[in-house]
Write an enzyme that holds these catalytic residues in place. Sequence first.
Site, PDB file in Angstrom:
ATOM      1  N   LYS A  98      15.562  -0.634  -6.235  1.00 36.44           N
ATOM      2  CA  LYS A  98      16.301   0.305  -7.057  1.00 36.44           C
ATOM      3  C   LYS A  98      15.341   1.355  -7.596  1.00 36.44           C
ATOM      4  O   LYS A  98      14.168   1.009  -7.755  1.00 36.44           O
ATOM      5  CB  LYS A  98      17.053  -0.383  -8.200  1.00 36.44           C
ATOM      6  N   TYR A 183      19.519   0.066 -15.192  1.00 33.66           N
ATOM      7  CA  TYR A 183      19.941  -1.288 -15.599  1.00 33.66           C
ATOM      8  C   TYR A 183      21.139  -1.225 -16.553  1.00 33.66           C
ATOM      9  O   TYR A 183      22.037  -2.059 -16.491  1.00 33.66           O
ATOM     10  CB  TYR A 183      18.797  -2.035 -16.281  1.00 33.66           C
TER      11      TYR A 183
HETATM   12  P1  NAD Z   1       3.538   0.550  -7.263  1.00 33.62           P
HETATM   13  O1  NAD Z   1       2.901   1.876  -7.460  1.00 33.62           O
HETATM   14  O2  NAD Z   1       2.896  -0.636  -7.884  1.00 33.62           O
HETATM   15  O3  NAD Z   1       3.716   0.245  -5.714  1.00 33.62           O
HETATM   16  C1  NAD Z   1       4.172   1.224  -4.815  1.00 33.62           C
HETATM   17  C2  NAD Z   1       3.612   0.950  -3.448  1.00 33.62           C
HETATM   18  O4  NAD Z   1       4.033   1.993  -2.570  1.00 33.62           O
HETATM   19  C3  NAD Z   1       2.078   0.947  -3.415  1.00 33.62           C
HETATM   20  O5  NAD Z   1       1.611  -0.146  -2.658  1.00 33.62           O
HETATM   21  C4  NAD Z   1       1.718   2.249  -2.730  1.00 33.62           C
HETATM   22  O6  NAD Z   1       0.512   2.177  -1.992  1.00 33.62           O
HETATM   23  C5  NAD Z   1       2.905   2.462  -1.811  1.00 33.62           C
HETATM   24  N1  NAD Z   1       3.105   3.850  -1.418  1.00 33.62           N
HETATM   25  C6  NAD Z   1       3.452   4.251  -0.188  1.00 33.62           C
HETATM   26  N2  NAD Z   1       3.508   5.588  -0.119  1.00 33.62           N
HETATM   27  C7  NAD Z   1       3.170   6.039  -1.340  1.00 33.62           C
HETATM   28  C8  NAD Z   1       3.034   7.355  -1.885  1.00 33.62           C
HETATM   29  N3  NAD Z   1       3.266   8.462  -1.167  1.00 33.62           N
HETATM   30  N4  NAD Z   1       2.693   7.458  -3.189  1.00 33.62           N
HETATM   31  C9  NAD Z   1       2.486   6.366  -3.956  1.00 33.62           C
HETATM   32  N5  NAD Z   1       2.585   5.109  -3.465  1.00 33.62           N
HETATM   33  C10 NAD Z   1       2.930   4.941  -2.175  1.00 33.62           C
HETATM   34  O7  NAD Z   1       5.041   0.693  -7.781  1.00 33.62           O
HETATM   35  P2  NAD Z   1       6.060  -0.486  -8.110  1.00 33.62           P
HETATM   36  O8  NAD Z   1       6.095  -0.699  -9.566  1.00 33.62           O
HETATM   37  O9  NAD Z   1       5.773  -1.622  -7.218  1.00 33.62           O
HETATM   38  O10 NAD Z   1       7.459   0.207  -7.718  1.00 33.62           O
HETATM   39  C11 NAD Z   1       7.884   0.318  -6.363  1.00 33.62           C
HETATM   40  C12 NAD Z   1       9.428   0.332  -6.299  1.00 33.62           C
HETATM   41  O11 NAD Z   1       9.907  -0.904  -6.805  1.00 33.62           O
HETATM   42  C13 NAD Z   1      10.101   1.418  -7.140  1.00 33.62           C
HETATM   43  O12 NAD Z   1      11.224   1.929  -6.456  1.00 33.62           O
HETATM   44  C14 NAD Z   1      10.538   0.702  -8.402  1.00 33.62           C
HETATM   45  O13 NAD Z   1      11.671   1.273  -9.012  1.00 33.62           O
HETATM   46  C15 NAD Z   1      10.851  -0.674  -7.854  1.00 33.62           C
HETATM   47  N6  NAD Z   1      10.688  -1.729  -8.875  1.00 33.62           N
HETATM   48  C16 NAD Z   1      11.723  -2.588  -9.080  1.00 33.62           C
HETATM   49  C17 NAD Z   1      11.608  -3.582 -10.026  1.00 33.62           C
HETATM   50  C18 NAD Z   1      12.723  -4.563 -10.218  1.00 33.62           C
HETATM   51  O14 NAD Z   1      12.660  -5.339 -11.156  1.00 33.62           O
HETATM   52  N7  NAD Z   1      13.720  -4.596  -9.347  1.00 33.62           N
HETATM   53  C19 NAD Z   1      10.451  -3.696 -10.779  1.00 33.62           C
HETATM   54  C20 NAD Z   1       9.411  -2.812 -10.554  1.00 33.62           C
HETATM   55  C21 NAD Z   1       9.541  -1.821  -9.584  1.00 33.62           C
END
Ligand code: NAD
Length: 332
Positions: A98, A183
């Site tokens: 999401k 949410y």
């Molecule tokens: P994060 O920055 O920790 O991870 C993102 C990943 O994407 C990294 O490994 C990064 O290397 C990669 N990536 C690929 N292309 C990229 C680019 N162009 N720029 C930046 N990163 C790139 O972020 P996150 O917190 O893991 O969030 C990722 C997704 O998960 C988001 O859509 C967020 O909304 C979702 N999320 C959902 C929940 C949930 O509870 N459902 C919780 C946290 C995050």
Amino acid sequence: MLRVAIMGLGSYGTRVAEAMQTCKKAKLVGVISGTPSKVKAWQAKYNIPEKNCYNYETYDQIKNNPDIDAVYIITPNALHKEAAIRVAKAGKHVISEKPMSVTARDGQEMVDACKAAKVRLLVGYRMHFEPHTLEIIRLRKAGELGKILFSRGCRASPSATRRKWRLNRQLAGGGSMMDIGIYSINGSRYMIGEDPIWVTAQETKTNHEKFKDGVDETIQFQMGYPGGAVASCLSTYSMNNLDRFFLNGTSGFAELLPATGYGPIRGRTNRGELDQPITTHQTVQMDEMSGIILEGKQPVVPVDGEEAVKDLKIIDGIYESIRTGKRVDLHL
Ligand code: NAD
């Protein structure tokens, strides 16, 4: 077993991978990443064979890999759409984090692409499987709360902005609303049990340096429902210890506090504390999604692309209301 490859080995991808270790019906079997050192570490930790490892240039080849059923996209919000369309074209089921995308139009394109490719599209709405949440939905359906007239969802996540892409409009598609406001949007929909017919919203910003144009810090929004209920919600990157949900009807109330974090979720109603089991959300979510994809199970609250497009239509409406200062009618 649903055999899953995770795309995006970041903070949340890591949490999902860990949680999947105790799944009964889903298994982490592959990775898609632009960082070779992370791929090596995940291969060693989760016993992932070389042939199931891809990068962002090569992952269309997943179509030739019979050992992967689905790709779970866990990259920055604005990248979900292209990835989902490529995964669908490769003939694999799509699970997107999401927000599914950053506009309803993009979300609809994802839905259409998955339909055309005859693959499923699910969205990582982990609360849709959370026991306290489901109990309140059950009580509301059983009429225990009477006619629902009010709900409130408030969520803050100041630490989320440590990931710099969340402050970049191009990658995040907005600010706190995209990340955590969602949410309260889908929460009030499944708690009230209807889709809203109008939305109004107001934005406040205290830190213009950090939160540039198009990246919202705090939004308050209200949604009107056909049965007369109003949801009053708040989404912010600036406050702390704010994660609650409240539902009130003519006969009673239900409350979750904390409501949508990783848990333990706690809840109560006018009759007393809820004592549903504490779960690891992502483990339950992946087992349930396996059931949906492989066994045709119907979840209590849908987690498919069509459901997520509704949330994106509301977010589009929220941004429009902030821009125009007017109430926006919704047609979900
Ligand atoms: P994060 O920055 O920790 O991870 C993102 C990943 O994407 C990294 O490994 C990064 O290397 C990669 N990536 C690929 N292309 C990229 C680019 N162009 N720029 C930046 N990163 C790139 O972020 P996150 O917190 O893991 O969030 C990722 C997704 O998960 C988001 O859509 C967020 O909304 C979702 N999320 C959902 C929940 C949930 O509870 N459902 C919780 C946290 C995050």
